[in-house]
Design a protein around this motif. Structure first.
Motif, PDB file in Angstrom:
ATOM      1  N   ARG A  42       0.818  -1.216   0.000  1.00  0.00           N
ATOM      2  CA  ARG A  42       0.000   0.000   0.000  1.00  0.00           C
ATOM      3  C   ARG A  42       0.853   1.269   0.000  1.00  0.00           C
ATOM      4  O   ARG A  42       0.336   2.356  -0.185  1.00  0.00           O
ATOM      5  N   THR A  43       2.149   1.132   0.255  1.00  0.00           N
ATOM      6  CA  THR A  43       3.024   2.287   0.379  1.00  0.00           C
ATOM      7  C   THR A  43       3.773   2.508  -0.923  1.00  0.00           C
ATOM      8  O   THR A  43       4.494   1.634  -1.393  1.00  0.00           O
ATOM      9  N   THR A  44       3.592   3.693  -1.512  1.00  0.00           N
ATOM     10  CA  THR A  44       4.249   3.965  -2.785  1.00  0.00           C
ATOM     11  C   THR A  44       5.625   4.577  -2.600  1.00  0.00           C
ATOM     12  O   THR A  44       6.539   4.295  -3.361  1.00  0.00           O
ATOM     13  N   ARG A  70       3.888   7.757   1.898  1.00  0.00           N
ATOM     14  CA  ARG A  70       2.799   8.080   0.972  1.00  0.00           C
ATOM     15  C   ARG A  70       2.084   6.779   0.607  1.00  0.00           C
ATOM     16  O   ARG A  70       2.688   5.875   0.028  1.00  0.00           O
ATOM     17  N   GLU A  72      -1.089   4.821  -1.316  1.00  0.00           N
ATOM     18  CA  GLU A  72      -1.902   4.976  -2.515  1.00  0.00           C
ATOM     19  C   GLU A  72      -3.269   5.536  -2.167  1.00  0.00           C
ATOM     20  O   GLU A  72      -4.001   4.969  -1.371  1.00  0.00           O
ATOM     21  N   GLY A  73      -3.592   6.706  -2.740  1.00  0.00           N
ATOM     22  CA  GLY A  73      -4.909   7.286  -2.557  1.00  0.00           C
ATOM     23  C   GLY A  73      -5.129   8.052  -1.270  1.00  0.00           C
ATOM     24  O   GLY A  73      -6.252   8.436  -0.966  1.00  0.00           O
TER      25      GLY A  73
END
Length: 111
Positions: A42-44, A70, A72-73
């Protein structure tokens, strides 16, 4: 089913009092990736900021590690940790971020 390797981009920034060598960047990225492994999908991007709060004066807990993740979304989430040693500051901040992500993502899943 094939497993896809997810890589989280870790960017390391230092102030003028901490030498940002390749070895330091690799060590910091390794700590962050190992600590946040459960949230890698989930972590970009993760930005790590290392600074020496007292520069040449020294003192207790004068190294600060601030980490911003950061997802996602979502808006970025950030924490910081102060310690006497660089590795302790990085690990402390990474642990805090991991707890924050657990809390944040756990709240989203319970909705």
């Amino acid at each position: 089913m094939t497993e896809v390797a997810v890589t989280m981009m870790v960017q390391v920034n230092t102030d003028r009092h901490i030498h940002g060598s390749l070895e330091l960047q690799e060590d910091v990225a390794s700590i962050v990736e190992a600590t946040l492994t459960n949230h890698a999908s989930r972590t970009t991007r993760v930005e790590v900021h290392l600074s020496d709060q007292n520069s040449e004066k020294g003192g207790d807990a004068d190294v600060r590690c601030a980490i911003e993740a950061r997802l996602e979304g979502f808006q970025p989430l950030g924490v910081h940790h102060d310690a006497a040693a660089l590795s302790d500051a990085v690990q402390g901040a990474a642990d805090r971020l991991e707890r924050m992500l657990e809390h944040h993502l756990g709240r989203l899943e319970s909705r």
